[in-house]
Write an enzyme that holds these catalytic residues in place. Sequence first.
Site, short mmCIF file in Angstrom:
data_model
loop_
_atom_site.label_atom_id
_atom_site.label_comp_id
_atom_site.label_asym_id
_atom_site.label_seq_id
_atom_site.Cartn_x
_atom_site.Cartn_y
_atom_site.Cartn_z
N ASP A 1 0.90 -1.20 0.10
CA ASP A 1 -0.10 -0.02 0.01
C ASP A 1 0.90 1.04 -0.13
OD1 ASP A 1 -2.63 1.19 0.36
OD2 ASP A 1 -1.74 1.71 2.13
N GLU B 1 1.80 -0.10 -4.80
CA GLU B 1 0.87 0.83 -5.20
C GLU B 1 1.51 2.31 -5.22
OE1 GLU B 1 -3.36 2.92 -3.83
OE2 GLU B 1 -2.03 2.57 -2.48
N ASP C 1 -10.47 1.92 -4.30
CA ASP C 1 -10.24 3.22 -4.20
C ASP C 1 -10.82 3.74 -5.37
OD1 ASP C 1 -9.09 3.29 -1.60
OD2 ASP C 1 -7.33 3.15 -2.53
#
Lengths: 534, 911
Positions: B689, B714, B797
Amino acid sequence: MELSVIGSSQVKLGRTDFACREFGYVILKNNSRFSNGRVCFGQNLRLKKGGMGLKAIHVEPIREMKKNLSGSRTRSKQVDGVRLFVGLPQDTVSHDCNSINHSKAIAAGLKALKLLGVEGVELPIWWGIVEKEAMGKYDWSGYLAIAEMIQEVGLKLHVSLCFHGSKKPNIPLPKWVSEIGESESSIFFTDRSGQHYKECLSLAVDNLPVLNGKTPVQVYQSFCESFKSSFSPFMESTITGISMGLGPDGELRYPSHHELPSNRKTQGVGEFQCYDQNMLSLLKQHAESYGNPLWGLGGPHDVPTYDQSPYASSFFKDGGSWESSYGDFFLSWYSAQLIAHGDSLLSLASSTFGDTGVSIYGKIPLMHAWYGTRSRPSELTAGFYNTANRDGYEQVAEIFAKNSCKIILPGMDLSDANQPNETHSSPELLLAQTMTTFRNQGVKVSGQNSSEFGVPGGFEQIKKNLSGDNVLDLFSYQRMGAYFFSPEHFPSFTELVRSLNQPKLHLDDLPIEEEEGAESAVMSQESNVSMQAA
Amino acid sequence: MSISTTVFSEPLFNFKRCHYHRLATVSHSKLNQHTLSSSSLFSSHKYDSCSWILKPPHKFFSPKFETFATDTDTLESIQSSDVIFNQTHPINRIELVEGKIFVRLDQGNDLKNSELIVGCNLPGKWILHWGVSRADDIGSEWDQPPRDMIPAGSIPIKDYAIETPLKKSSSSEGDTFHEVRIGFKPSDEISAINFVLKDEETGAWYQHKGRDFKVPLVNYLKEDANLLGPKTGLSSSQGQISNVILKSESTVDKVQENSSESESPKKENSQVEGFNVELSLTKEVTVNNSISVSVRKCSETAKYLLDLETDIPGDVFLHWGASRDDLRIWEAPPAPHPPQTVSFKKTALRTQLKSRGSGEGSSVQVSLGEEFSGFLFVLKINQNTWLNNNGNDFYVPLPTPGSIIIGNIEDQSKVVKSEVTEETSEEESNSAFTNEIINEIRSLVTGISSVKRRKTKSKEAQETILQEIERLAAEAYSIFRTSVPTFSEEVIVESEVALESESPELPPKICSGTGTGYEIVCQGFNWESNKSGRWYMELKEKAEELSSLGFTVIWLPPPTDSVSPEGYMPRDLYNLNSRYGNIEELKDVVKTFHKFGIKVLGDAVLNHRCAQHQNQNGIWNIFGGRLNWDDRAVVADDPHFQGRGNKSSGDNFHAAPNIDHSQDFVRKDIKEWLCWLRDEIGYDGWRLDFVRGFWGGYVKDYMDATKPYFSVGEYWDSLSYTYGEMDHNQDAHRQRIVDWISAAGGSAGAFDVTTKGILHSALERCEYWRLSDQQGKPPGVLGWWPSRAVTFIENHDTGSTQGHWRFPRDKEMQGYAYTLTHPGTPSVFFDHIFSHYKKEIAALLSIRKRNGINCRSKVKIHKSERDVYAAIIDEKVAMKIGPGHFEPPSGSQNWSTAWEGRDYKIWEDAS
């Protein structure tokens, strides 16, 4: 189509802004990347202030300048900003046929720069192109043509004499030099594992007749003289500055990183380059005269390799051999060799060009990796004996002062915030240190950015370095090319130009004492030293 | 025909820019007279002694000069030197050629064998695109004609039209003539024949008054503007519809209706009589002309004499000037000028070329002083057509005294092409203007005299300067760009080679950045998955299905104790009881996926961590649980959390204390934790992340320590936009992602955010050209470092119930048609799999599998246009997205349709 792409994404003009802006400076408006809350202050205010942001420009003899440092208002042409130069492409003149590459693009680019209000351009002149075929056979035609173009547009020209080669673009040393090097590889710098660095000659052969019976210094000298006579019509009128090539990438240093990684990658400590035959014999002599012949058998044995961290081996650790008397012996000698080399080339340049009225420049690197450690290994391997205990730039500044040369410091676009943490890198603090050291010796400082392709926060950092108390002689922005004129970059550049000439209000209002700045730099430098567990 | 002028020039593609001419010997009597008359041009005594030379300066018209010379006894007096420069430039211009379309309807005598003849007398590859209207059909729809009406060689187009090529025949005048005959038996069923003409050579369509041609076969049709032939009732006064110029709506070409000779109509039952209509049409034809320039030096006057000749018919104006340097700055040379010269915008002269008697072409001679180093010109014909040298001024270098020019010093390969011709005059005056400005700047003494400057300079002038700067920068950019390889690309090429050069023939080595290279990832949750409290158990039920669909990797949500229910605000890292289920259920689901051969990624949130305790200032920066770090583990540069660590090595995530990965103890603890997750839970790899928050080098450290099967980071930041519109070039964006991958040593892939962003613009706005970068490669990370690009179109998201950056609605399948056929490792979002798209996604997955497309597959872009993008991958799979048309080229492959959906299509090589 190409044109329209740019046209739509570039500078939009705000009419109202012109009332108080100088001719030729661009304001970016409506561009979402820039918040437009700038104070726009009237011309009368600027006039009243009468040159608060005054920068000294043309060189006076060094000694005089020293006492003038803070308030010199001598023949200043551009009262409102630093003189900005833009580097022309490295391969402006092609290596293969000595003609101008992309001359149409350069012609357009020169006009654009002139209209923007840029002072001049910097042009690398390569040894490997001009004296390509045979010793003493110079072909200046390509460079003369470009100089004419520059003169025609009305820009100034700062030439960089490059006695080194380049890999990107590929511009090797002169053919005949490379041929000599093939049979006599000891003319090149060599590292501990025996690898040669073939982009420039080892400083140990400076005064040895290795080039067809001549010494490299003699060859450089003839080159400079030929340049001077060939370009005499341009001297002082168009050519206002000459940078003397001092080593790898033109910088005064050892090629301690055979290939310098780009700024965003982690840097190891580099390696000492004292293993060519001539360096070793100089070291041996020195050790013998020092009374400890055993120290002259080679370089330090406990050093890390190029890409390793200082902790990988014992030499650079806190309390490691660098702090021992052997370390001091070796490092002093290693850096003294570099300084002597710099001295001889700078004095050559200043004696050759002294009567032309053109300023002479030399460049040193900004070895900012590991600056936060006590030993600062990157600087040590590059030849600058600058540790937590010692200012390694003082002696360097002395040779510049002695030869009435100005210094070019690169890396003005690098900010601490954008350096990888684990290398304890600090371009800002190192820059502050070197600037202070050179200024104290009365050497005029010029600036350069390091990356042609932009680094995060680069423009902000440049602006920071050029504003306030940083009285720079000139700033040489690197470098014209596709990226430079691209829609991603060019608007930011025009914005930089504008901001340079239109300093923000508070900077004018709040002049900062130079001494203060220097002091705080020293303080934070202390606090940034990271203590290592030995 | 009027395009016969083409015989003068060689075709452009093999035309050499510079000709050295040999002496031509053919004499051409027709041209003699012209040259005689043109001598009056140069009757001034200055020219007499040197106007004509032995060596003909022009290739095409050279004969006449010779003849002229012999005819007029002036030969002996010629004193001039030889031609020192001679050049012929091809000029392509568009010419409108007029021709006619014939439409004839012959009603057979017995009303049984009628015939419709459509002909055209212009050259071309004419196709009649036609159909019929049925009597019982009230609408304007076309129908396929009855079978017996269709001539041989016709091709049916869908179910409503026929394409029949026109056959070549010769008319009585010897001109080529194309025609097609359609025979039919009149009946009440067909009320009209509709057609348009198509020229296959140019792709142009010819219509009638902007609509289809319509030939009525029965006369009760409503009167329609585009009816051809005799009109019923009152309308015709001998059918003379003269010179009505009509603008066509959808064709490039103009069709004029011109004095049609139609016969007077006579009503006769319901049948129309035969008729014959001629319609004039114009076609744009590229005509190749040329202009030749020869330069001589007159030894007496020490001037250059330039002879310009062109075979362009009609009035030709020469705009010319001279320059003194390489910058090619226009300047009007001093007199004498040729007759009919006027000065034009101060920096140029305009001279009308004197036409030759024969009516073909014209010429002029100008003289220039020795002080000039170049001769510049452009040509103007008609009112507004400028002819130039591929977008540049024509330039003729003049030798400096004493030297001889060899050939054309101009490097044509670096000339920027632009097709604009009408802006030439602008350009020309612009460059002249630039020089004026520069001169002015130079003359303005620097200093503080800006007040004066401000008064004298009008705003307009300043604005012009800024526009001029833009124009110059654009020009420089376009040249540099085409000749300089981009920096970033080199870097990637190197790293790609370095990382992937190892024995490509062997089965791919498994490495944490790529897995096997054939991975297909499923994002196994969405933003709502935590709501039920038993997501692990729900997901477990899908394992078998996901496996059968072809997924090889599943990405599970963050497993730790977290402040937020979704898991992205982790607190106690060793507490794996979360809103998705408890630790036992987690182990269970991982085991189940393993049973079905699917590897499991854990979502590791390493950038930040929520504290459990406050420090003495009340700041939450003291951690709890097994990793009870204090504020030394928090980066120092976020004032909210008063960390005592080092400054962050990346961007800060402001909602929680950011972890200082530069601390050895932090890294040691994280490695230990990750290894524990692998051992205890059985995770095979990581989804990392917010990796923007810390240096990629630390990621490499973690990957080395945990040796994952597959990892992906990410790195999500914004693409570049200018004025709200996405830039075509997103190299800077993908460079940042690639830099992160490099910093991580290629030990992890990264989500290809660039590709997602570009797909957004391409699909949403029908701008499929965005899908090719300037090098003709895919414009996202997958174009630069495909093996490390993890492509996706949506995640928890961007989509789901958050929708921070949702993929264009209803275009998801086009997105998957792209990612699932292209290199890179595709990731498919859970919400899409279990939706009405399931069948389509399954089909695309199986195409990917059976063709062995992997993260390193080679992609070749075939089309990247406004409304269609098409590519062929590994020469095995062809795909297109967008409404536009594409058919894979038939070559060695035998393409068969593999799948087709809304605005996308995929083919496989069936051979």
